[in-house]
Design a protein around this motif. Structure first.
Motif, mmCIF file in Angstrom:
data_model
loop_
_atom_site.group_PDB
_atom_site.id
_atom_site.type_symbol
_atom_site.label_atom_id
_atom_site.label_comp_id
_atom_site.label_asym_id
_atom_site.label_seq_id
_atom_site.Cartn_x
_atom_site.Cartn_y
_atom_site.Cartn_z
ATOM 1 N N MET A 19 0.844 -1.193 0.000
ATOM 2 C CA MET A 19 0.000 0.000 0.000
ATOM 3 C C MET A 19 0.886 1.252 0.000
ATOM 4 O O MET A 19 1.903 1.291 0.671
ATOM 5 C CB MET A 19 -0.899 -0.007 1.242
ATOM 6 N N LYS A 20 0.488 2.262 -0.764
ATOM 7 C CA LYS A 20 1.271 3.490 -0.859
ATOM 8 C C LYS A 20 0.630 4.620 -0.064
ATOM 9 O O LYS A 20 -0.593 4.681 0.089
ATOM 10 C CB LYS A 20 1.438 3.897 -2.319
ATOM 11 N N GLY A 21 1.473 5.506 0.443
ATOM 12 C CA GLY A 21 0.977 6.642 1.201
ATOM 13 C C GLY A 21 2.039 7.711 1.327
ATOM 14 O O GLY A 21 3.089 7.657 0.686
ATOM 15 N N LYS A 22 1.770 8.707 2.179
ATOM 16 C CA LYS A 22 2.675 9.835 2.373
ATOM 17 C C LYS A 22 2.924 10.020 3.864
ATOM 18 O O LYS A 22 1.983 9.986 4.657
ATOM 19 C CB LYS A 22 2.077 11.106 1.766
ATOM 20 N N ILE A 23 4.196 10.195 4.240
ATOM 21 C CA ILE A 23 4.522 10.433 5.641
ATOM 22 C C ILE A 23 4.042 11.831 6.033
ATOM 23 O O ILE A 23 4.435 12.828 5.418
ATOM 24 C CB ILE A 23 6.038 10.313 5.900
ATOM 25 N N VAL B 267 5.784 6.861 0.224
ATOM 26 C CA VAL B 267 6.353 5.584 0.647
ATOM 27 C C VAL B 267 5.406 4.430 0.329
ATOM 28 O O VAL B 267 4.220 4.619 0.044
ATOM 29 C CB VAL B 267 6.660 5.585 2.162
ATOM 30 N N GLU B 268 5.981 3.237 0.401
ATOM 31 C CA GLU B 268 5.198 2.001 0.322
ATOM 32 C C GLU B 268 5.291 1.315 1.676
ATOM 33 O O GLU B 268 6.372 1.234 2.269
ATOM 34 C CB GLU B 268 5.739 1.089 -0.765
ATOM 35 N N ILE B 269 4.160 0.838 2.180
ATOM 36 C CA ILE B 269 4.153 0.206 3.495
ATOM 37 C C ILE B 269 3.577 -1.208 3.396
ATOM 38 O O ILE B 269 2.799 -1.530 2.492
ATOM 39 C CB ILE B 269 3.355 1.021 4.531
ATOM 40 N N GLU C 1 -3.910 -4.543 10.848
ATOM 41 C CA GLU C 1 -4.896 -3.657 10.236
ATOM 42 C C GLU C 1 -5.779 -2.993 11.289
ATOM 43 O O GLU C 1 -6.065 -1.800 11.215
ATOM 44 C CB GLU C 1 -5.764 -4.439 9.247
ATOM 45 N N ALA C 2 -6.188 -3.758 12.282
ATOM 46 C CA ALA C 2 -7.091 -3.212 13.294
ATOM 47 C C ALA C 2 -6.444 -2.065 14.060
ATOM 48 O O ALA C 2 -7.096 -1.074 14.397
ATOM 49 C CB ALA C 2 -7.523 -4.320 14.251
ATOM 50 N N ASP C 3 -5.144 -2.212 14.349
ATOM 51 C CA ASP C 3 -4.418 -1.181 15.092
ATOM 52 C C ASP C 3 -3.752 -0.163 14.178
ATOM 53 O O ASP C 3 -3.073 0.754 14.659
ATOM 54 C CB ASP C 3 -3.351 -1.824 15.985
ATOM 55 N N LYS C 4 -3.926 -0.342 12.873
ATOM 56 C CA LYS C 4 -3.332 0.555 11.880
ATOM 57 C C LYS C 4 -1.819 0.678 12.093
ATOM 58 O O LYS C 4 -1.279 1.777 12.263
ATOM 59 C CB LYS C 4 -3.983 1.947 11.952
ATOM 60 N N GLU C 5 -1.133 -0.459 12.091
ATOM 61 C CA GLU C 5 0.309 -0.497 12.258
ATOM 62 C C GLU C 5 0.961 -1.165 11.056
ATOM 63 O O GLU C 5 0.391 -2.071 10.445
ATOM 64 C CB GLU C 5 0.685 -1.268 13.532
ATOM 65 N N GLY C 6 2.158 -0.671 10.697
ATOM 66 C CA GLY C 6 2.839 -1.239 9.545
ATOM 67 C C GLY C 6 4.319 -0.907 9.537
ATOM 68 O O GLY C 6 4.856 -0.332 10.493
ATOM 69 N N ASN C 7 4.976 -1.271 8.458
ATOM 70 C CA ASN C 7 6.388 -0.969 8.229
ATOM 71 C C ASN C 7 6.540 -0.231 6.912
ATOM 72 O O ASN C 7 5.841 -0.545 5.927
ATOM 73 C CB ASN C 7 7.232 -2.248 8.164
ATOM 74 N N ILE C 8 7.475 0.721 6.885
ATOM 75 C CA ILE C 8 7.840 1.352 5.618
ATOM 76 C C ILE C 8 8.848 0.448 4.925
ATOM 77 O O ILE C 8 9.900 0.130 5.490
ATOM 78 C CB ILE C 8 8.447 2.746 5.855
#
Length: 297
Positions: A1-5, A44-46, A51-58
């Motif tokens: 998934m892609k996003g912005k810091i 970035v891509e993460i 998912e429930a806690d909205k946690e991930g890695n870059i």
């Protein structure tokens, strides 16, 4: 998934995604090994861990369009510098430091004087006269009366802007006004990124509307930028540029030498005395810093 810091603090990076809102992420060790530090503004891509806690890695950082030293952010189109016309009165020396820093880093600036409802037209004209020829748009705004806000919104539209300014000038009021109708896709933004404090200690990106972001950045008081030297300072004063070729001596500091085109323009009223006064102050500071570097064993 892609996003912005949109914010980074204590090794955690908060990534806004169009699909699912904000994720709290760590950067993979590979970035540390390569001495790459994620910045606010990075695309970035993460990978999702919970998912429930909205946690991930870059796991990947896209190529940066630009990267600023101060403030430490990336991929911005312009800077929004906010001062107030009064309460507190504008600190012109600090303002000029910011303009120099942004011009040195090739970043366009919008200069915004807020709380304009507290001052008469003659006084505002006096402020405008100082920066009439500085090479950037100069706006007068009032959040209270919604004066100048449509013009400001238009200048920000479709761009990522880094907002900065001293405390008490109404920066938070402006940002809150601009995003008053915004609803993030999902997630509790205040809980995730800790908004609401008056003092900005870390750069933070705020979503305004489609393709429009504002970075709320910390203030500063020094000019500690690698590569910025006293001999080149005049290049970052827009109104100095037409007159420098008229200087009699090559390498003129525009302070002590006779036959200086910039000082002649100053005496003729083509350069505002306050801008020149700040130039001299910043020049002497840079010169002293350069001497201290040479003195070190």
């Amino acid at each position: 998934m892609k996003g912005k810091i949109i914010k980074g603090i204590s090794g955690f990076y908060y990534v806004h995604t169009a699909e699912s809102g904000i994720y709290e992420c760590r950067a993979k060790g590979i970035f540390r090994n390569r001495k790459i530090k994620p910045l606010v503004g990075d695309n970035v891509e993460i990978e999702i861990l919970h998912e429930a806690d909205k946690e991930g890695n870059i796991i990947a950082i896209e190529s940066r369009k630009n990267e600023l030293i101060r403030p430490s952010v990336s991929n911005i189109n312009q800077a929004l510098l906010i001062f107030s016309v009064t309460n507190p009165a504008p600190n012109y020396n600090l303002l000029d430091r910011f303009l120099v820093m942004m011009r040195y880093q090739s970043v366009p600036v919008i200069l915004c004087f807020n709380k304009s409802d507290l001052m008469g037209e003659a006084d505002k004209e006096n402020i405008f006269s100082v920066y009439r020829a500085c090479g950037c748009p100069v706006l007068f705004t009032s959040v209270e009366q919604k004066y100048g806000m449509d013009e400001l919104r238009l200048l920000l539209k479709g761009k990522t802007s880094a907002a900065s300014g001293p405390s008490g000038v109404g920066k938070s009021s402006i940002v809150n006004f601009l995003q008053q109708n915004v609803k993030m896709e999902t997630g509790d933004v205040s809980r995730k990124i800790g908004r609401g404090k008056n003092t900005t200690r870390h750069s933070q990106m705020i979503f305004i509307e489609k393709d429009t972001y504002i970075m709320d950045t910390p203030g500063f008081g020094s000019l500690n930028i690698p590569g910025l030297c006293s001999a080149d300072l005049w290049r970052y004063y827009e109104e100095f540029l037409p007159y420098e070729p008229e200087c009699r001596f090559k390498g003129c500091s525009h302070i002590h030498e006779p036959g200086c085109g910039i000082k002649q323009a100053l005496f003729a009223g083509n350069i505002h005395p306050k801008r020149y006064e700040n130039y001299v102050s910043i020049y002497e500071e840079l010169k002293e810093n350069e001497k201290n570097i040479w003195r070190k064993p």
